[in-house]
Enzyme design. Structure first.
Site, PDB file in Angstrom:
ATOM      1  N   LYS A 198      35.572  35.324  38.862  1.00 33.38           N
ATOM      2  CA  LYS A 198      35.077  36.482  39.783  1.00 33.38           C
ATOM      3  C   LYS A 198      33.703  36.838  39.628  1.00 33.38           C
ATOM      4  CE  LYS A 198      39.269  36.612  41.185  1.00 33.38           C
ATOM      5  NZ  LYS A 198      40.597  37.370  40.959  1.00 33.38           N
TER       6      LYS A 198
HETATM    7  C1  LIG Z   1      42.081  37.721  40.913  1.00 35.61           C
HETATM    8  C2  LIG Z   1      42.691  38.630  41.681  1.00 35.61           C
HETATM    9  C3  LIG Z   1      43.806  39.545  41.185  1.00 35.61           C
HETATM   10  C4  LIG Z   1      44.252  39.427  39.975  1.00 35.61           C
HETATM   11  O1  LIG Z   1      43.270  39.272  38.704  1.00 35.61           O
HETATM   12  P1  LIG Z   1      43.861  38.478  37.369  1.00 35.61           P
HETATM   13  O2  LIG Z   1      42.713  39.046  36.631  1.00 35.61           O
HETATM   14  O3  LIG Z   1      43.600  36.859  37.769  1.00 35.61           O
HETATM   15  O4  LIG Z   1      45.051  38.965  37.105  1.00 35.61           O
HETATM   16  C5  LIG Z   1      44.327  40.421  41.884  1.00 35.61           C
HETATM   17  N1  LIG Z   1      44.036  40.755  43.256  1.00 35.61           N
HETATM   18  C6  LIG Z   1      42.908  39.794  43.841  1.00 35.61           C
HETATM   19  C7  LIG Z   1      42.872  39.921  45.339  1.00 35.61           C
HETATM   20  C8  LIG Z   1      42.360  38.817  43.045  1.00 35.61           C
HETATM   21  O5  LIG Z   1      41.230  38.019  43.805  1.00 35.61           O
END
Ligand SMILES: *Cc1c(COP(=O)(O)O)cnc(C)c1O
Length: 383
Positions: A198
């Site tokens: 991210k």
């Molecule tokens: C990455 C992501 C999540 C979930 O996050 P995690 O930390 O991997 O559980 C939820 N929504 C979106 C749109 C994402 O890209």
């Protein structure tokens, strides 16, 4: 989601260096802060980095409260439960998103309602959203997809119909809507993910954000088994073990110090991708963001059109053969077999984008040479 260091696309014939779809930049104070945690024996959620990270993220978004969570998915679950959502409620989610969004709704016992996305923005379609609202609608879980902040039209639909928004800003740290609000400040509650790929990362991790004191307090209790200070081992509601550790928060604090530079590099990547891919027949680029907004381009997506002379999977295979890792767009929630009880609106756009969309390497370490190499393969592949 698969790991950021996966090697599934490596081939034996590969000649040049592999280009990963995403790789974290951990070149700041990450190691020093982690060493501090170990030195002081502060490795659980009680350590001092957790509060610092919560306050830092909340301040960056102009929101009163941040509650650190063990993942973005768990943050979604907590946000919905903080709102009091449960069985007999409905929550609307746009189809084109990560599975975590649908799962969070199902986990509360509420009914998942899947609506379509917009052909231009790839975010929720305001018309489909309006159509999905019914007497049992308790919230809309709206996504800043691939780093594009929510556009004014769907926000207006929710405001007019009195539907609270839970903003999934997992991919959009640093983005800004055209009314000036930061991603993370758009809904009644918002969430971030700090997974390794991210915008900023804690390895695994997430956060719930809200301006509402009571919702923040509920979120905090939900993440910590709903322990209460008044009475030991007495639990008025069911909570979860969703806390973030001091180790994760330490990495997050170091990332936050360099967040603007990390965001600027992703935006710069998008400018370079546009220049490199401009004019390749059959390759459609993302629409420019709404006037006055800031798109952070978590990943740079393209659409493979019919006149490209190949389909999306063929292009992905050509890139993989050259050591270039990509990701298809999400398979829409409307097409997921794990939601037999969902109410589904027609999702033709999500279906189409899901079949034609491809995410190109977009990490903060992408070089001009990398971009030129990928563009050359795409140009060649279509011939
Ligand atoms: C990455 C992501 C999540 C979930 O996050 P995690 O930390 O991997 O559980 C939820 N929504 C979106 C749109 C994402 O890209």
């Amino acid at each position: 989601m698969s790991d950021q260091t996966e090697t599934e696309t490596e081939t034996e014939t590969e000649t040049s260096a592999r280009i990963p779809v995403a790789s974290p930049d951990l070149g700041g104070n990450e190691a020093a802060y982690l060493a501090e945690c170990i030195r002081d024996g502060q490795i659980s959620s009680r350590g001092r980095f957790v509060g610092r990270f919560e306050a830092g993220v909340a301040a960056a978004c102009g929101v009163a409260h941040g509650v650190a969570v063990s993942s973005g998915s768990n943050a979604l679950h907590v946000a919905l439960r903080a709102l009091g959502i449960g069985p007999s409620d409905e929550v609307i989610v746009p189809s084109l998103t990560m599975i975590a969004c649908g799962n969070a709704v199902v986990q509360t016992g509420a009914r998942l309602v899947v609506c379509d996305v917009d052909r231009a923005t790839w975010n929720v379609c305001p018309r489909s959203l309006a159509e999905a609202i019914g007497p049992r609608t308790r919230a809309a879980l709206l996504v800043d997809l691939y780093g594009r902040p929510l556009d004014p039209a769907p926000l207006a639909v929710c405001a007019a119909r009195g539907v609270p928004i839970v903003e999934d800003a997992a991919e959009a740290f640093g983005a800004r809507a055209s009314d000036g609000r930061a991603a993370g400040a758009i809904g009644r509650l918002a969430i971030f993910s700090f997974y390794a790929n991210k915008i900023i990362t804690t390895g695994e991790g997430g956060m719930v954000l809200t301006d509402d004191d009571e919702l923040a307090e509920r979120a905090r209790r939900l993440c910590d088994m709903w322990f209460v200070p008044e009475r030991r081992f007495f639990h008025p509601e069911v909570g979860y073990s969703y806390r973030m550790s001091n180790l994760q928060a330490a990495v997050g604090c170091a990332q936050l110090e360099r967040a603007e530079a990390l965001i600027a590099r992703r935006q710069d990547n998008a400018v370079r991708w546009r220049a490199a891919l401009d004019g390749i027949p059959g390759i459609a680029l993302p629409a420019p963001p709404a006037p006055g907004s800031r798109h952070v381009h978590w990943m740079f997506g393209i659409l493979v059109e019919e006149r490209a002379g190949m389909d999306r999977d063929r292009l992905a295979a050509c890139l993989a053969a050259d050591g270039i890792e990509t990701r298809p767009f999400f398979l829409g929630l409307h097409a997921q077999p794990c939601y037999p009880d969902a109410r589904r609106l027609p999702c033709e756009v999500a279906e189409d984008l899901g079949a034609r969309g491809l995410l190109l390497p977009s990490g903060p370490a992408l070089s001009d040479d990398d971009i030129a190499r990928v563009a050359a393969v795409i140009r060649r592949a279509g011939r």
